[in-house]
Motif scaffolding. Structure first.
Motif, PDB file in Angstrom:
ATOM      1  N   PHE A   3      -3.061  -0.618 -54.846  1.00 58.13           N
ATOM      2  CA  PHE A   3      -2.988   0.668 -54.151  1.00 58.13           C
ATOM      3  C   PHE A   3      -3.860   1.716 -54.858  1.00 58.13           C
ATOM      4  CE2 PHE A   3      -0.952   4.842 -53.773  1.00 58.13           C
ATOM      5  CZ  PHE A   3      -1.002   5.014 -52.399  1.00 58.13           C
ATOM      6  N   ASN A  85      -3.089   1.012 -46.377  1.00 55.38           N
ATOM      7  CA  ASN A  85      -4.147   1.435 -47.292  1.00 55.38           C
ATOM      8  C   ASN A  85      -5.397   1.869 -46.551  1.00 55.38           C
ATOM      9  OD1 ASN A  85      -3.631   1.045 -50.377  1.00 55.38           O
ATOM     10  ND2 ASN A  85      -2.622  -0.692 -49.421  1.00 55.38           N
ATOM     11  N   LEU A 149      10.355   6.652 -57.681  1.00 51.51           N
ATOM     12  CA  LEU A 149       9.150   6.897 -56.906  1.00 51.51           C
ATOM     13  C   LEU A 149       8.460   5.584 -56.555  1.00 51.51           C
ATOM     14  CD1 LEU A 149       7.099   8.902 -55.728  1.00 51.51           C
ATOM     15  CD2 LEU A 149       5.978   8.941 -57.965  1.00 51.51           C
ATOM     16  N   HIS A 150       8.401   4.671 -57.513  1.00 55.86           N
ATOM     17  CA  HIS A 150       7.766   3.382 -57.249  1.00 55.86           C
ATOM     18  C   HIS A 150       8.558   2.580 -56.217  1.00 55.86           C
ATOM     19  CE1 HIS A 150       7.108  -0.983 -58.014  1.00 55.86           C
ATOM     20  NE2 HIS A 150       5.853  -0.595 -58.035  1.00 55.86           N
ATOM     21  N   SER A 152      10.382   3.665 -53.790  1.00 57.25           N
ATOM     22  CA  SER A 152      10.270   4.245 -52.454  1.00 57.25           C
ATOM     23  C   SER A 152       8.846   4.256 -51.920  1.00 57.25           C
ATOM     24  CB  SER A 152      10.809   5.681 -52.468  1.00 57.25           C
ATOM     25  OG  SER A 152      10.059   6.489 -53.379  1.00 57.25           O
ATOM     26  N   SER A 153       7.857   3.954 -52.737  1.00 58.93           N
ATOM     27  CA  SER A 153       6.462   3.964 -52.316  1.00 58.93           C
ATOM     28  C   SER A 153       6.118   2.677 -51.573  1.00 58.93           C
ATOM     29  CB  SER A 153       5.550   4.122 -53.538  1.00 58.93           C
ATOM     30  OG  SER A 153       5.665   2.975 -54.377  1.00 58.93           O
ATOM     31  N   PRO A 154       5.020   2.648 -50.825  1.00 58.91           N
ATOM     32  CA  PRO A 154       4.611   1.414 -50.142  1.00 58.91           C
ATOM     33  C   PRO A 154       4.433   0.216 -51.073  1.00 58.91           C
ATOM     34  CG  PRO A 154       3.437   3.287 -49.237  1.00 58.91           C
ATOM     35  CD  PRO A 154       4.203   3.805 -50.407  1.00 58.91           C
ATOM     36  N   GLN A 157       7.837  -1.099 -51.731  1.00 52.49           N
ATOM     37  CA  GLN A 157       8.431  -1.788 -50.585  1.00 52.49           C
ATOM     38  C   GLN A 157       7.886  -3.211 -50.457  1.00 52.49           C
ATOM     39  OE1 GLN A 157      10.981  -0.454 -49.133  1.00 52.49           O
ATOM     40  NE2 GLN A 157      10.672   1.440 -50.295  1.00 52.49           N
ATOM     41  N   TYR A 179       5.812   3.520 -42.807  1.00 54.69           N
ATOM     42  CA  TYR A 179       4.693   4.125 -43.530  1.00 54.69           C
ATOM     43  C   TYR A 179       3.394   3.953 -42.759  1.00 54.69           C
ATOM     44  CZ  TYR A 179       7.110   5.197 -47.928  1.00 54.69           C
ATOM     45  OH  TYR A 179       7.936   5.744 -48.886  1.00 54.69           O
TER      46      TYR A 179
END
Length: 462
Positions: A3, A85, A149-150, A152-154, A157, A179
């Motif tokens: 990412f 992305n 944060l990690h 909940s981030s794409p 997931q 997302y």
């Protein structure tokens, strides 16, 4: 990591290479749906996107060989992750172009990109042990915040889709799809404005009363030099990219000098005089960022210097004073910090300062001659624009290498034969010689410029 690579590399590359302007495509009779698809498809042909896709394919093949039962869900997660992305990257590039549409925005973006280019180097120093991580104590809550944060981030997931079992995999997969849909909506919202002809321009503020502020009146110099000094310093303050270039060597030196001790046999720890001497040499050599293309930022304004009732020598001297003030201020700030960390004898401080002034004066004098022989127009709003010509870079070696050699010989003689008086004597002698050499170089620069005024103005005005 995929990412971060996918989103950061295109931004850094975009500053150096021209990209396709989709605001031009919007002028053709195409539907918005086709316009959106073309914009999204263009993101797939970015080198970073191709590398990211190959990265994901390699990871999927490894999962297929090691855990075949994960392959189907991993394929779904990777496809959604790749789509997210691509869409997010197009949003970021669109915002990047939005800021690039104005002059101030281009200058600020150039400065931010230079700062971002420093991050990978600092990360490399951190990994290789140049930066002592034990000196940094983050608050306890930062670890939990980063983990949440990690998760909940794409990217988080995607990891949860692979790790969880059974029906639990559907929740992170659904969030990942959300997302993607959110990114698609945001990109469509931004592209809709471009498709409808949104235009950005420099802001203009109408003022009812014109207030003229008097210019600077600096001591020890006349009004003319004060005016040129004010102009140079104000122009420098407005150019964020050039400010970052000036601070860049200071940051790197701080990393090397005050990093983790004992790495690869390199450390200034406990040798404050060595730190000060190395910092002085680095700052003296960094003068080239300003002085090796003195008229580069003036561009067409060079012709105004010729029309003004000023001698070109006086203009060059005023520019030299402005550059010397900036570099000397950085040296003063750094030396004060170094002196607070450790102690340096007064004779060594005077010797190092004299050596710094000598190197700076010679570099400025050499820059005058190089500036008029190989002038180059500077575009500070373009990352691909260099601050000096290629010939200037080669000619700088003719002045830099002898000075470095002399400083090295003085340092070696002081260490080998215990001549504690030698640095001070050499520094004072070098200061006198540098002033004489500066006078010779500026005289040659003024004479050459007087014979090639049209050629210089043509090079700067191109």
């Amino acid at each position: 990591m995929v990412f971060f690579f996918w989103q950061m590399i295109p931004i850094l590359v975009e500053g150096y290479s021209p990209g396709l302007n989709f605001s031009e495509i919007a002028r053709y009779p195409v539907s918005f749906r086709l316009y959106f698809l073309l914009n999204a498809a263009y993101g797939l042909f970015d080198p970073a996107a191709i590398a990211g896709l190959l990265w994901l394919v390699s990871m999927w093949l490894a999962i297929l060989l090691a855990r075949p039962e994960w392959a189907l869900m991993a394929a779904v997660a990777f496809v959604l992750f790749a789509a997210f992305n691509v869409l997010l990257n197009r949003i970021v590039i669109n915002l990047f172009e939005r800021f690039q549409s104005t002059r101030k925005g281009r200058e600020r973006v150039a400065a931010v990109l230079l700062l971002l280019m420093l991050v990978p180097q600092l990360f490399q120093f951190f990994v290789n042990g140049w930066i002592d991580a034990r000196r940094f104590h983050w608050p306890a809550w930062t670890h939990d915040a980063v983990v949440r944060l990690h998760q909940s981030s794409p990217p988080g997931q995607v990891s949860r889709t692979l790790i969880l079992s059974g029906a639990e995999k559907l929740v992170p997969a659904a969030l990942l799809l959300a997302y993607v849909l959110l990114a698609a909506w945001l990109l469509a919202w931004r592209l809709r404005k471009m498709y409808q002809g949104e235009i950005y321009a420099e802001s203009f503020t109408v003022k009812r009363e014109l207030k003229v502020k008097p210019g600077w009146r600096l001591p020890l110099v006349d009004e003319t030099i004060s005016a040129v000094l004010e102009k140079e310093l104000r122009y420098l303050r407005q150019n964020a990219r050039l400010l970052v270039q000036l601070v860049y060597p200071v940051v790197l030196f701080a990393v090397f000098a005050f990093g983790a001790p004992g790495r690869r046999g390199f450390s200034f720890r406990g040798n404050t005089a060595g730190i000060l001497g190395a910092f002085a040499v680095m700052m003296g050599l960094s003068v080239t960022n300003l002085s090796y293309n003195t008229f580069g930022m003036d561009r067409e304004g060079f012709g105004r210097w010729l029309l003004s009732p000023l001698s070109l020598r006086k203009v060059i001297v005023a520019k030299n004073l402005a550059h010397a003030i900036v570099i000397s201020a950085l040296y003063l700030a750094g030396s004060v910090l170094i002196m607070r960390i450790g102690r340096v004898s007064w004779d060594m401080l005077v010797a190092v300062t004299a050596a710094f002034l000598s190197v700076m004066i010679v570099q400025i004098g050499a820059g005058n001659l190089i500036s008029v022989r190989w002038p180059k127009r500077i575009e500070l709003t373009k990352m691909s624009s260099r601050t000096a010509s290629g010939a200037a870079g080669f000619m700088s070696l003719a002045f830099t290498l002898p000075m470095v050699a002399i400083i090295g010989l003085v340092g070696f003689a002081t260490w080998a034969w215990k001549l504690s008086w030698l640095p001070l004597a050499a520094g004072m002698a070098g200061l006198g010689l540098s002033l004489a050499l500066y006078s010779v170089l500026i005289n040659r620069a003024v004479l050459y410029a007087g014979d090639h005024l049209e050629e210089i103005a043509g090079q700067l005005g191109v």
